[in-house]
Scaffold this motif. Structure first.
Motif, mmCIF file in Angstrom:
data_model
loop_
_atom_site.group_PDB
_atom_site.id
_atom_site.type_symbol
_atom_site.label_atom_id
_atom_site.label_comp_id
_atom_site.label_asym_id
_atom_site.label_seq_id
_atom_site.Cartn_x
_atom_site.Cartn_y
_atom_site.Cartn_z
ATOM 1 N N ARG A 13 -14.157 30.190 45.532
ATOM 2 C CA ARG A 13 -14.150 30.421 44.090
ATOM 3 C C ARG A 13 -13.581 29.186 43.391
ATOM 4 N NH1 ARG A 13 -11.900 36.422 42.863
ATOM 5 N NH2 ARG A 13 -12.619 35.825 40.780
ATOM 6 N N PRO A 14 -13.995 28.937 42.170
ATOM 7 C CA PRO A 14 -13.449 27.800 41.433
ATOM 8 C C PRO A 14 -11.984 28.038 41.090
ATOM 9 C CG PRO A 14 -14.813 29.155 39.999
ATOM 10 C CD PRO A 14 -14.977 29.702 41.388
ATOM 11 N N PRO A 15 -11.310 27.026 40.547
ATOM 12 C CA PRO A 15 -9.899 27.219 40.157
ATOM 13 C C PRO A 15 -9.761 28.392 39.189
ATOM 14 C CG PRO A 15 -10.493 24.895 40.036
ATOM 15 C CD PRO A 15 -11.765 25.647 40.298
ATOM 16 N N GLN A 16 -8.683 29.131 39.365
ATOM 17 C CA GLN A 16 -8.402 30.266 38.493
ATOM 18 C C GLN A 16 -7.131 29.975 37.696
ATOM 19 O OE1 GLN A 16 -8.156 33.314 41.578
ATOM 20 N NE2 GLN A 16 -10.131 34.118 40.946
ATOM 21 N N ILE A 17 -7.204 30.179 36.387
ATOM 22 C CA ILE A 17 -6.029 30.013 35.541
ATOM 23 C C ILE A 17 -5.870 31.260 34.675
ATOM 24 C CG2 ILE A 17 -6.035 27.497 35.516
ATOM 25 C CD1 ILE A 17 -7.480 27.548 32.878
ATOM 26 N N GLY A 18 -4.624 31.570 34.344
ATOM 27 C CA GLY A 18 -4.336 32.761 33.560
ATOM 28 C C GLY A 18 -3.669 32.407 32.241
ATOM 29 N N LEU A 19 -3.902 33.227 31.239
ATOM 30 C CA LEU A 19 -3.329 33.008 29.909
ATOM 31 C C LEU A 19 -2.800 34.336 29.367
ATOM 32 C CD1 LEU A 19 -2.856 31.169 27.425
ATOM 33 C CD2 LEU A 19 -5.190 31.760 26.689
ATOM 34 N N ILE A 20 -1.522 34.365 29.033
ATOM 35 C CA ILE A 20 -0.912 35.542 28.427
ATOM 36 C C ILE A 20 -0.846 35.311 26.920
ATOM 37 C CG2 ILE A 20 1.141 37.011 28.308
ATOM 38 C CD1 ILE A 20 1.771 36.161 31.187
ATOM 39 N N VAL A 21 -1.593 36.104 26.169
ATOM 40 C CA VAL A 21 -1.762 35.933 24.727
ATOM 41 C C VAL A 21 -0.983 37.012 23.988
ATOM 42 C CG1 VAL A 21 -3.466 35.904 22.857
ATOM 43 C CG2 VAL A 21 -4.053 34.934 25.094
ATOM 44 N N LEU A 22 -0.382 36.645 22.880
ATOM 45 C CA LEU A 22 0.289 37.640 22.045
ATOM 46 C C LEU A 22 -0.728 38.605 21.447
ATOM 47 C CD1 LEU A 22 2.538 35.560 22.395
ATOM 48 C CD2 LEU A 22 3.123 35.901 19.988
ATOM 49 N N GLN A 23 -0.345 39.849 21.360
ATOM 50 C CA GLN A 23 -1.221 40.870 20.771
ATOM 51 C C GLN A 23 -1.690 40.474 19.375
ATOM 52 O OE1 GLN A 23 0.704 44.662 20.475
ATOM 53 N NE2 GLN A 23 -1.054 45.683 19.569
ATOM 54 N N GLU A 26 -4.732 35.445 17.025
ATOM 55 C CA GLU A 26 -6.183 35.451 16.806
ATOM 56 C C GLU A 26 -6.834 34.099 17.098
ATOM 57 O OE1 GLU A 26 -7.240 37.081 12.959
ATOM 58 O OE2 GLU A 26 -5.338 38.166 12.867
ATOM 59 N N SER A 27 -6.065 33.110 17.521
ATOM 60 C CA SER A 27 -6.580 31.741 17.605
ATOM 61 C C SER A 27 -6.617 31.165 19.010
ATOM 62 C CB SER A 27 -5.727 30.819 16.709
ATOM 63 O OG SER A 27 -5.702 31.288 15.387
ATOM 64 N N ILE A 28 -5.607 31.410 19.830
ATOM 65 C CA ILE A 28 -5.463 30.677 21.078
ATOM 66 C C ILE A 28 -6.614 30.922 22.045
ATOM 67 C CG2 ILE A 28 -4.015 32.453 22.181
ATOM 68 C CD1 ILE A 28 -2.491 30.165 23.541
ATOM 69 N N GLU A 29 -7.092 32.146 22.130
ATOM 70 C CA GLU A 29 -8.143 32.429 23.099
ATOM 71 C C GLU A 29 -9.423 31.677 22.759
ATOM 72 O OE1 GLU A 29 -10.097 36.262 25.432
ATOM 73 O OE2 GLU A 29 -8.604 36.574 23.835
ATOM 74 N N MET A 30 -9.770 31.610 21.478
ATOM 75 C CA MET A 30 -10.960 30.862 21.074
ATOM 76 C C MET A 30 -10.796 29.367 21.347
ATOM 77 S SD MET A 30 -12.149 32.783 17.573
ATOM 78 C CE MET A 30 -10.536 32.710 16.795
ATOM 79 N N ASP A 31 -9.585 28.845 21.114
ATOM 80 C CA ASP A 31 -9.336 27.429 21.385
ATOM 81 C C ASP A 31 -9.471 27.127 22.877
ATOM 82 O OD1 ASP A 31 -8.923 26.930 18.744
ATOM 83 O OD2 ASP A 31 -6.754 26.647 18.880
ATOM 84 N N PHE A 32 -8.937 28.003 23.713
ATOM 85 C CA PHE A 32 -9.020 27.771 25.159
ATOM 86 C C PHE A 32 -10.467 27.822 25.647
ATOM 87 C CE2 PHE A 32 -4.662 27.427 25.402
ATOM 88 C CZ PHE A 32 -4.208 27.314 26.707
ATOM 89 N N ARG A 33 -11.287 28.686 25.055
ATOM 90 C CA ARG A 33 -12.701 28.745 25.452
ATOM 91 C C ARG A 33 -13.410 27.439 25.122
ATOM 92 N NH1 ARG A 33 -12.742 32.838 29.079
ATOM 93 N NH2 ARG A 33 -11.841 34.733 28.185
ATOM 94 N N ARG A 34 -12.895 26.714 24.131
ATOM 95 C CA ARG A 34 -13.481 25.426 23.763
ATOM 96 C C ARG A 34 -12.989 24.295 24.658
ATOM 97 N NH1 ARG A 34 -12.448 24.709 17.438
ATOM 98 N NH2 ARG A 34 -13.286 22.634 17.959
ATOM 99 N N LEU A 35 -11.798 24.424 25.214
ATOM 100 C CA LEU A 35 -11.184 23.326 25.948
ATOM 101 C C LEU A 35 -11.342 23.422 27.457
ATOM 102 C CD1 LEU A 35 -7.853 23.115 23.909
ATOM 103 C CD2 LEU A 35 -9.754 21.494 23.826
ATOM 104 N N VAL A 36 -11.413 24.639 27.975
ATOM 105 C CA VAL A 36 -11.489 24.841 29.429
ATOM 106 C C VAL A 36 -12.948 24.853 29.860
ATOM 107 C CG1 VAL A 36 -10.944 26.424 31.318
ATOM 108 C CG2 VAL A 36 -9.334 26.157 29.407
ATOM 109 N N PRO A 37 -13.306 24.074 30.886
ATOM 110 C CA PRO A 37 -14.709 24.044 31.328
ATOM 111 C C PRO A 37 -15.177 25.416 31.812
ATOM 112 C CG PRO A 37 -13.284 22.890 32.878
ATOM 113 C CD PRO A 37 -12.449 23.178 31.677
ATOM 114 N N LEU A 38 -16.460 25.683 31.602
ATOM 115 C CA LEU A 38 -17.012 26.995 31.928
ATOM 116 C C LEU A 38 -16.902 27.326 33.409
ATOM 117 C CD1 LEU A 38 -20.242 27.029 29.712
ATOM 118 C CD2 LEU A 38 -18.130 28.327 29.348
ATOM 119 N N GLU A 39 -16.926 26.307 34.251
ATOM 120 C CA GLU A 39 -16.882 26.577 35.687
ATOM 121 C C GLU A 39 -15.485 26.977 36.174
ATOM 122 O OE1 GLU A 39 -16.872 22.031 35.084
ATOM 123 O OE2 GLU A 39 -17.901 23.798 34.272
#
Length: 257
Positions: A13-23, A26-39
């Motif tokens: 499996r490719p590298p796995q990374i985890g992100l704990i987001v505050l409830q 509304e911003s961090i998850e969208m930013d990470f989808r832009r910065l982290v490669p899809l693979e």
């Protein structure tokens, strides 16, 4: 019923990374989808957080971090996990956050925006940092104290003085640009930090760097940079800011200057 059918399991499996987001974020998850490669496999969980930011609401999250981390898939084998709150880290402590996450999920490394910012400043040679925050003074003062303990001075500071997370997520780009430029105008600093994972900063970083002539760092940017560095993941091409420059990109910037 037909079957059972023969099947094989994926062995690598490719590298796995985890992100704990505050409830309330509304911003961090969208930013990470832009910065982290899809693979790269990015797993996200959320931690309960108050709608109003105060030292007390930030400290309260300490009781929920382990529970949030425990909700990651049990089969995950993370290269690194990040907790996504800058001011929360200053309040709770980076060491305690790492302890809570490691006790709840299997990961090689743990990071958060504060340690990521310190690492970014050391990478870029920044010792004096202008700070722009959305939050009220007691929250921001704690962050400045912790940065000072790591040898990073914050001689100039500005704030939107907003306590409600819903409003923080909707501060627009022009407002960020005007405030950022006002904070560092005529200031003796090496860089600027836009604090808070809920601020929509990603699209403002490069324009501000060009106008201010200094590195501009932001919570989601430094956290993604540090998380991917710990996991051995290469960021997507064009990730914003000198922080993400390759040697070739840095040379090109210097030539343009």
């Amino acid at each position: 019923m037909r079957g059972p059918f023969p099947h094989r399991l994926i062995e690598e499996r490719p590298p796995q990374i985890g992100l704990i987001v505050l409830q309330t974020d509304e911003s961090i998850e969208m930013d990470f989808r832009r910065l982290v490669p899809l693979e790269t496999e990015l797993f996200v969980t959320r931690v309960p957080s108050g709608t109003v930011v105060s030292p007390e609401s930030l400290a309260e999250m300490e009781h929920h971090i382990a529970g949030a981390a425990a909700l990651f898939p049990r089969s995950a084998r993370f290269s690194a996990v990040a907790y996504g709150c800058t001011s929360g880290t200053a309040q709770i402590g980076a060491g305690e956050i790492a302890h809570l996450i490691r006790g709840a999920t299997e990961t090689r490394d743990v990071t958060e925006p504060l340690s990521a910012l310190v690492a970014a400043c050391r990478s870029l040679g920044i010792r004096r940092l202008g700070l722009l925050s959305p939050y009220v003074a007691p929250v921001s003062e704690r962050l400045r104290e912790v940065l000072g303990s790591h040898g990073i001075e914050t001689p100039v500071f500005g704030s939107f003085e907003v306590a409600e997370e819903e409003r923080v997520a909707r501060i627009d780009g022009p407002s960020l640009r005007v405030a950022a430029e006002a904070v560092v105008r005529d200031a003796d600093v090496d860089g600027l930090f836009l604090s808070c994972t809920n601020l929509r900063t990603l699209d403002e970083i490069e324009g501000l760097e060009a106008r201010l002539g200094m590195p501009v760092l932001a919570s989601n940017q430094v956290l993604a940079w540090r998380l991917m560095s710990l996991a051995g993941v290469t960021p997507v091409a064009g990730a914003p800011g000198v922080l993400f420059d390759t040697p070739a990109q840095a040379e090109a910037r210097e030539a343009e200057a």
